[in-house]
Design an enzyme around this catalytic site. Structure first.
Site, PDB file in Angstrom:
ATOM      1  N   ASP A  31      50.618  70.668  55.626  1.00  0.00           N
ATOM      2  CA  ASP A  31      52.290  70.288  55.553  1.00  0.00           C
ATOM      3  C   ASP A  31      52.612  69.658  54.341  1.00  0.00           C
ATOM      4  O   ASP A  31      51.842  68.899  53.961  1.00  0.00           O
ATOM      5  CB  ASP A  31      52.690  70.021  56.996  1.00  0.00           C
ATOM      6  CG  ASP A  31      54.025  69.907  56.997  1.00  0.00           C
ATOM      7  OD1 ASP A  31      55.032  70.711  56.676  1.00  0.00           O
ATOM      8  OD2 ASP A  31      54.557  68.524  57.571  1.00  0.00           O
ATOM      9  N   ASP A  33      56.501  67.809  53.934  1.00  0.00           N
ATOM     10  CA  ASP A  33      57.121  66.676  54.309  1.00  0.00           C
ATOM     11  C   ASP A  33      56.554  65.870  55.319  1.00  0.00           C
ATOM     12  O   ASP A  33      55.948  66.159  56.377  1.00  0.00           O
ATOM     13  CB  ASP A  33      58.491  66.956  55.015  1.00  0.00           C
ATOM     14  CG  ASP A  33      59.191  67.762  53.910  1.00  0.00           C
ATOM     15  OD1 ASP A  33      59.646  67.254  52.821  1.00  0.00           O
ATOM     16  OD2 ASP A  33      59.780  68.929  54.235  1.00  0.00           O
ATOM     17  N   ASN A  65      57.655  74.463  56.866  1.00  0.00           N
ATOM     18  CA  ASN A  65      58.792  74.837  57.262  1.00  0.00           C
ATOM     19  C   ASN A  65      60.031  74.712  56.596  1.00  0.00           C
ATOM     20  O   ASN A  65      61.116  74.962  56.873  1.00  0.00           O
ATOM     21  CB  ASN A  65      58.876  74.382  58.751  1.00  0.00           C
ATOM     22  CG  ASN A  65      58.191  75.010  59.626  1.00  0.00           C
ATOM     23  OD1 ASN A  65      57.379  75.974  59.510  1.00  0.00           O
ATOM     24  ND2 ASN A  65      58.340  74.771  61.188  1.00  0.00           N
ATOM     25  N   ASN A  66      60.051  73.709  55.543  1.00  0.00           N
ATOM     26  CA  ASN A  66      61.201  73.303  54.716  1.00  0.00           C
ATOM     27  C   ASN A  66      61.656  74.527  53.755  1.00  0.00           C
ATOM     28  O   ASN A  66      60.875  74.964  53.018  1.00  0.00           O
ATOM     29  CB  ASN A  66      60.811  72.170  53.826  1.00  0.00           C
ATOM     30  CG  ASN A  66      62.100  71.565  53.011  1.00  0.00           C
ATOM     31  OD1 ASN A  66      63.066  72.402  52.869  1.00  0.00           O
ATOM     32  ND2 ASN A  66      62.020  70.307  52.856  1.00  0.00           N
ATOM     33  N   LYS A 222      56.266  77.721  61.257  1.00  0.00           N
ATOM     34  CA  LYS A 222      55.264  76.981  62.546  1.00  0.00           C
ATOM     35  C   LYS A 222      56.011  76.541  63.592  1.00  0.00           C
ATOM     36  O   LYS A 222      57.191  76.060  63.321  1.00  0.00           O
ATOM     37  CB  LYS A 222      54.573  75.792  61.937  1.00  0.00           C
ATOM     38  CG  LYS A 222      53.831  76.083  60.593  1.00  0.00           C
ATOM     39  CD  LYS A 222      53.476  74.499  59.913  1.00  0.00           C
ATOM     40  CE  LYS A 222      54.619  74.065  59.071  1.00  0.00           C
ATOM     41  NZ  LYS A 222      54.094  72.975  58.248  1.00  0.00           N
TER      42      LYS A 222
END
Ligand SMILES: [Mg+2]
Length: 308
Positions: A31, A33, A65-66, A222
Protein backbone atom coordinates in the site's frame (compact mmCIF):
# COMPACT_ATOMS: atom_id res chain seq x y z
CA UNK A 1 -9.23 -17.43 21.21
CA UNK A 2 -5.87 -15.98 20.30
CA UNK A 3 -3.66 -18.45 18.50
CA UNK A 4 -6.48 -20.84 17.58
CA UNK A 5 -5.71 -23.29 14.76
CA UNK A 6 -6.03 -21.63 11.38
CA UNK A 7 -6.18 -18.15 12.79
CA UNK A 8 -3.74 -15.44 11.84
CA UNK A 9 -0.91 -14.80 14.20
CA UNK A 10 -0.42 -11.05 14.49
CA UNK A 11 3.22 -11.70 15.26
CA UNK A 12 5.74 -8.87 15.56
CA UNK A 13 8.74 -9.88 13.53
CA UNK A 14 12.17 -8.44 12.86
CA UNK A 15 15.58 -9.24 11.43
CA UNK A 16 15.99 -12.82 10.28
CA UNK A 17 12.25 -13.52 10.52
CA UNK A 18 11.49 -10.74 8.03
CA UNK A 19 14.28 -11.95 5.77
CA UNK A 20 13.01 -15.54 5.81
CA UNK A 21 9.48 -14.41 5.03
CA UNK A 22 10.61 -12.33 2.07
CA UNK A 23 12.95 -15.05 0.79
CA UNK A 24 9.92 -17.32 0.50
CA UNK A 25 7.93 -14.81 -1.59
CA UNK A 26 8.20 -13.76 -5.21
CA UNK A 27 5.85 -10.76 -5.04
CA UNK A 28 5.57 -7.92 -2.56
CA UNK A 29 2.48 -5.71 -2.71
CA UNK A 30 2.77 -2.38 -0.92
CA UNK A 31 0.00 0.00 0.00
CA UNK A 32 1.32 3.57 -0.39
CA UNK A 33 -0.10 6.10 2.12
CA UNK A 34 1.15 5.28 5.62
CA UNK A 35 3.41 2.49 4.33
CA UNK A 36 5.99 3.81 1.89
CA UNK A 37 5.23 7.49 2.35
CA UNK A 38 3.43 9.93 4.60
CA UNK A 39 2.20 12.85 2.50
CA UNK A 40 5.25 14.31 0.79
CA UNK A 41 7.80 12.39 2.87
CA UNK A 42 9.04 8.88 2.14
CA UNK A 43 8.98 6.64 5.21
CA UNK A 44 12.71 6.23 6.01
CA UNK A 45 14.18 3.31 4.10
CA UNK A 46 11.22 2.79 1.76
CA UNK A 47 13.01 3.73 -1.49
CA UNK A 48 15.92 1.41 -0.60
CA UNK A 49 13.58 -1.46 0.29
CA UNK A 50 11.86 -1.22 -3.09
CA UNK A 51 15.22 -1.16 -4.91
CA UNK A 52 16.68 -4.03 -2.88
CA UNK A 53 13.63 -6.26 -3.39
CA UNK A 54 13.80 -5.63 -7.12
CA UNK A 55 17.54 -6.37 -7.14
CA UNK A 56 16.70 -9.69 -5.51
CA UNK A 57 14.39 -10.48 -8.40
CA UNK A 58 11.11 -9.87 -6.57
CA UNK A 59 8.16 -8.32 -8.33
CA UNK A 60 6.95 -5.22 -6.49
CA UNK A 61 3.45 -3.77 -6.88
CA UNK A 62 1.88 -0.67 -5.41
CA UNK A 63 -1.77 -1.19 -4.54
CA UNK A 64 -3.48 1.95 -3.32
CA UNK A 65 -7.06 3.01 -2.65
CA UNK A 66 -5.97 6.62 -3.12
CA UNK A 67 -7.72 7.69 -6.34
CA UNK A 68 -6.73 11.36 -6.28
CA UNK A 69 -3.96 11.14 -8.87
CA UNK A 70 -3.45 9.30 -12.15
CA UNK A 71 -0.55 6.83 -12.42
CA UNK A 72 1.42 9.38 -14.39
CA UNK A 73 1.46 11.66 -11.31
CA UNK A 74 2.23 8.71 -9.05
CA UNK A 75 5.34 8.20 -11.19
CA UNK A 76 6.34 11.81 -10.52
CA UNK A 77 5.72 11.37 -6.80
CA UNK A 78 7.84 8.20 -6.67
CA UNK A 79 10.75 9.99 -8.29
CA UNK A 80 10.26 13.18 -6.20
CA UNK A 81 10.47 11.10 -3.02
CA UNK A 82 13.63 9.28 -4.11
CA UNK A 83 12.25 5.98 -5.44
CA UNK A 84 14.08 4.71 -8.51
CA UNK A 85 13.17 2.11 -11.09
CA UNK A 86 9.41 2.12 -10.42
CA UNK A 87 7.40 1.33 -13.56
CA UNK A 88 3.94 2.71 -14.26
CA UNK A 89 2.55 -0.79 -14.83
CA UNK A 90 3.45 -1.69 -11.23
CA UNK A 91 1.02 0.92 -9.90
CA UNK A 92 -2.52 -0.31 -9.25
CA UNK A 93 -4.53 2.60 -7.89
CA UNK A 94 -8.27 2.42 -7.31
CA UNK A 95 -8.72 5.05 -10.06
CA UNK A 96 -6.80 2.95 -12.60
CA UNK A 97 -8.50 -0.29 -11.53
CA UNK A 98 -11.94 1.38 -11.74
CA UNK A 99 -11.19 2.32 -15.35
CA UNK A 100 -10.05 -1.28 -16.04
CA UNK A 101 -13.21 -2.59 -14.40
CA UNK A 102 -15.49 -0.42 -16.52
CA UNK A 103 -13.59 -1.11 -19.73
CA UNK A 104 -12.63 -4.77 -19.47
CA UNK A 105 -15.07 -6.32 -17.05
CA UNK A 106 -18.32 -4.35 -17.34
CA UNK A 107 -18.43 -3.97 -21.16
CA UNK A 108 -20.07 -0.62 -20.71
CA UNK A 109 -22.27 0.66 -23.56
CA UNK A 110 -22.60 4.35 -22.80
CA UNK A 111 -21.03 7.03 -20.66
CA UNK A 112 -20.06 7.16 -17.01
CA UNK A 113 -21.27 9.83 -14.61
CA UNK A 114 -18.31 10.57 -12.34
CA UNK A 115 -18.09 11.82 -8.80
CA UNK A 116 -14.32 12.02 -8.46
CA UNK A 117 -11.31 14.19 -9.10
CA UNK A 118 -8.55 14.38 -11.70
CA UNK A 119 -7.11 10.98 -10.85
CA UNK A 120 -10.32 9.19 -11.75
CA UNK A 121 -11.07 11.31 -14.82
CA UNK A 122 -7.55 10.99 -16.28
CA UNK A 123 -7.52 7.20 -15.87
CA UNK A 124 -10.93 6.89 -17.56
CA UNK A 125 -9.66 9.04 -20.41
CA UNK A 126 -6.45 7.01 -20.71
CA UNK A 127 -8.46 3.77 -20.84
CA UNK A 128 -10.85 5.24 -23.42
CA UNK A 129 -13.91 4.98 -21.18
CA UNK A 130 -16.36 7.75 -22.14
CA UNK A 131 -17.71 9.86 -19.30
CA UNK A 132 -19.72 13.06 -18.82
CA UNK A 133 -17.18 15.91 -18.92
CA UNK A 134 -17.18 19.65 -18.66
CA UNK A 135 -20.19 20.10 -16.42
CA UNK A 136 -20.42 23.70 -15.24
CA UNK A 137 -22.20 24.93 -12.16
CA UNK A 138 -25.08 27.14 -13.22
CA UNK A 139 -26.07 29.45 -10.34
CA UNK A 140 -29.57 28.73 -9.12
CA UNK A 141 -29.88 25.45 -11.01
CA UNK A 142 -31.41 22.57 -9.04
CA UNK A 143 -32.02 18.88 -9.64
CA UNK A 144 -35.54 19.65 -10.86
CA UNK A 145 -34.38 21.85 -13.75
CA UNK A 146 -30.88 20.64 -14.67
CA UNK A 147 -30.32 18.52 -17.78
CA UNK A 148 -29.58 14.79 -17.40
CA UNK A 149 -27.76 12.79 -20.10
CA UNK A 150 -29.65 9.91 -21.69
CA UNK A 151 -26.58 7.74 -22.40
CA UNK A 152 -25.26 7.43 -18.83
CA UNK A 153 -24.93 3.70 -18.10
CA UNK A 154 -22.74 3.81 -15.00
CA UNK A 155 -22.11 5.99 -11.97
CA UNK A 156 -18.58 5.94 -10.55
CA UNK A 157 -18.06 7.42 -7.09
CA UNK A 158 -14.65 8.30 -5.65
CA UNK A 159 -13.01 10.93 -3.49
CA UNK A 160 -14.15 14.33 -4.75
CA UNK A 161 -13.27 17.57 -3.00
CA UNK A 162 -15.59 19.45 -5.35
CA UNK A 163 -18.61 17.29 -4.62
CA UNK A 164 -21.77 19.35 -4.29
CA UNK A 165 -25.42 18.64 -3.63
CA UNK A 166 -26.42 18.80 -7.29
CA UNK A 167 -23.78 16.21 -8.31
CA UNK A 168 -24.97 13.92 -5.52
CA UNK A 169 -28.58 14.32 -6.68
CA UNK A 170 -27.68 13.66 -10.33
CA UNK A 171 -25.82 10.47 -9.42
CA UNK A 172 -28.89 9.25 -7.53
CA UNK A 173 -31.20 10.10 -10.46
CA UNK A 174 -29.04 8.11 -12.90
CA UNK A 175 -29.14 5.15 -10.50
CA UNK A 176 -32.95 5.03 -10.60
CA UNK A 177 -32.37 3.12 -13.84
CA UNK A 178 -31.73 -0.42 -12.59
CA UNK A 179 -29.53 -1.06 -15.65
CA UNK A 180 -27.20 1.77 -14.69
CA UNK A 181 -24.07 0.30 -13.03
CA UNK A 182 -23.02 1.65 -9.65
CA UNK A 183 -19.29 1.46 -9.00
CA UNK A 184 -17.22 2.85 -6.13
CA UNK A 185 -13.45 3.38 -6.35
CA UNK A 186 -12.85 2.29 -2.74
CA UNK A 187 -14.52 2.03 0.66
CA UNK A 188 -12.09 4.16 2.72
CA UNK A 189 -14.22 6.00 5.30
CA UNK A 190 -11.77 8.82 6.06
CA UNK A 191 -8.15 9.85 5.73
CA UNK A 192 -5.81 11.48 8.20
CA UNK A 193 -4.62 14.97 7.26
CA UNK A 194 -2.20 17.32 8.97
CA UNK A 195 -2.79 18.63 12.47
CA UNK A 196 -4.81 15.63 13.63
CA UNK A 197 -7.70 16.46 11.32
CA UNK A 198 -9.44 14.07 8.95
CA UNK A 199 -11.18 14.24 5.59
CA UNK A 200 -14.08 11.99 4.49
CA UNK A 201 -13.00 9.33 2.00
CA UNK A 202 -14.62 7.72 -1.07
CA UNK A 203 -16.48 5.28 1.20
CA UNK A 204 -18.35 8.10 2.92
CA UNK A 205 -19.39 9.63 -0.39
CA UNK A 206 -20.41 6.21 -1.70
CA UNK A 207 -22.50 5.64 1.44
CA UNK A 208 -24.41 8.87 0.79
CA UNK A 209 -25.24 7.75 -2.78
CA UNK A 210 -26.10 4.23 -1.60
CA UNK A 211 -28.55 5.55 0.97
CA UNK A 212 -30.24 7.98 -1.38
CA UNK A 213 -30.46 5.55 -4.30
CA UNK A 214 -31.20 2.44 -2.25
CA UNK A 215 -28.53 0.64 -4.29
CA UNK A 216 -25.28 -1.11 -3.35
CA UNK A 217 -22.09 -0.12 -5.12
CA UNK A 218 -19.65 -2.59 -6.66
CA UNK A 219 -16.44 -1.72 -4.83
CA UNK A 220 -13.20 -1.84 -6.84
CA UNK A 221 -10.62 -0.91 -4.17
CA UNK A 222 -9.30 -2.95 -1.25
CA UNK A 223 -10.58 -5.05 0.49
CA UNK A 224 -12.41 -6.18 -2.67
CA UNK A 225 -10.46 -8.87 -4.52
CA UNK A 226 -10.74 -7.01 -7.80
CA UNK A 227 -7.42 -5.18 -7.49
CA UNK A 228 -5.61 -8.51 -7.17
CA UNK A 229 -7.57 -9.88 -10.14
CA UNK A 230 -6.49 -6.77 -12.01
CA UNK A 231 -2.81 -7.48 -11.19
CA UNK A 232 -3.26 -11.19 -12.00
CA UNK A 233 -4.77 -10.31 -15.39
CA UNK A 234 -1.51 -8.55 -16.31
CA UNK A 235 1.18 -10.46 -14.40
CA UNK A 236 1.77 -14.04 -13.36
CA UNK A 237 1.19 -13.73 -9.60
CA UNK A 238 0.65 -16.71 -7.33
CA UNK A 239 -1.15 -15.63 -4.11
CA UNK A 240 0.86 -18.15 -2.08
CA UNK A 241 4.03 -16.46 -3.33
CA UNK A 242 2.85 -12.97 -2.39
CA UNK A 243 2.76 -10.75 0.67
CA UNK A 244 0.63 -7.64 1.17
CA UNK A 245 2.15 -4.87 3.29
CA UNK A 246 -0.37 -2.30 4.54
CA UNK A 247 -1.22 0.09 7.36
CA UNK A 248 -5.00 -0.32 7.51
CA UNK A 249 -6.51 -3.53 8.90
CA UNK A 250 -9.99 -3.06 7.42
CA UNK A 251 -8.76 -2.59 3.85
CA UNK A 252 -5.15 -3.73 3.29
CA UNK A 253 -5.12 -6.71 5.62
CA UNK A 254 -8.64 -7.91 4.71
CA UNK A 255 -7.66 -7.59 1.04
CA UNK A 256 -4.60 -9.76 1.61
CA UNK A 257 -6.65 -12.30 3.59
CA UNK A 258 -9.42 -12.36 0.95
CA UNK A 259 -6.92 -12.98 -1.84
CA UNK A 260 -4.95 -15.69 -0.03
CA UNK A 261 -1.79 -13.60 0.45
CA UNK A 262 0.40 -13.40 3.52
CA UNK A 263 -0.23 -10.10 5.29
CA UNK A 264 2.02 -7.66 7.09
CA UNK A 265 0.82 -4.65 9.08
CA UNK A 266 3.19 -1.72 9.37
CA UNK A 267 2.57 0.73 12.19
CA UNK A 268 3.42 3.99 10.41
CA UNK A 269 -0.14 4.71 9.29
CA UNK A 270 -3.76 4.31 10.38
CA UNK A 271 -4.04 1.07 12.40
CA UNK A 272 -2.36 0.18 15.67
CA UNK A 273 -0.94 -3.06 17.08
CA UNK A 274 -3.58 -2.91 19.84
CA UNK A 275 -6.39 -2.80 17.25
CA UNK A 276 -4.91 -5.83 15.48
CA UNK A 277 -4.68 -7.72 18.79
CA UNK A 278 -8.25 -6.76 19.67
CA UNK A 279 -9.49 -8.23 16.37
CA UNK A 280 -7.49 -11.38 17.07
CA UNK A 281 -9.00 -11.77 20.50
CA UNK A 282 -12.55 -11.43 19.19
CA UNK A 283 -11.83 -14.38 16.87
CA UNK A 284 -14.89 -14.32 14.60
CA UNK A 285 -14.52 -15.16 10.87
CA UNK A 286 -15.00 -11.48 10.10
CA UNK A 287 -12.43 -10.18 12.56
CA UNK A 288 -9.93 -12.94 11.70
CA UNK A 289 -9.56 -11.54 8.19
CA UNK A 290 -8.43 -8.25 9.79
CA UNK A 291 -5.66 -9.90 11.78
CA UNK A 292 -2.31 -9.64 10.00
CA UNK A 293 0.06 -12.59 9.88
CA UNK A 294 2.97 -10.32 10.75
CA UNK A 295 3.52 -6.87 12.21
CA UNK A 296 6.50 -4.53 11.83
CA UNK A 297 6.95 -1.08 13.33
CA UNK A 298 7.95 0.43 10.02
CA UNK A 299 9.24 -0.40 6.55
CA UNK A 300 12.58 0.64 8.04
CA UNK A 301 12.59 -2.78 9.80
CA UNK A 302 12.46 -4.44 6.38
CA UNK A 303 15.47 -2.43 5.27
CA UNK A 304 17.44 -3.41 8.38
CA UNK A 305 16.52 -7.07 7.81
CA UNK A 306 17.54 -6.99 4.16
CA UNK A 307 20.85 -5.33 4.97
CA UNK A 308 21.79 -7.64 7.87
MG1 LIG B 1 -2.58 3.27 3.68
Amino acid sequence: MAGAVGSRSCKKIRGAQIRELLEAKANVLFDCDGVIWDGEKAIPGAPEVVSLLKQQGKRVFFVTNNCTRPRELYMQKFSRLGFTGVEQEEIFSSAYCSAVYLKEFASLQGRVYVIGGDGVQKELKEAGVPFVEGEVDVPGQTISDCPLESDVKAVLVGYDEKLNFLKLAKACCYLRDAECLFVSTDPDPWHPVRGGRITPGSGSLTAAVETASNRKAIVVGKPSKFMFECIASQFDVDPAQSVMVGDRLETDIVFGSNCGLSTMLTLTGVSTFEEAQAYMERDTPETQSMVPDYVVDSITDILLALKE
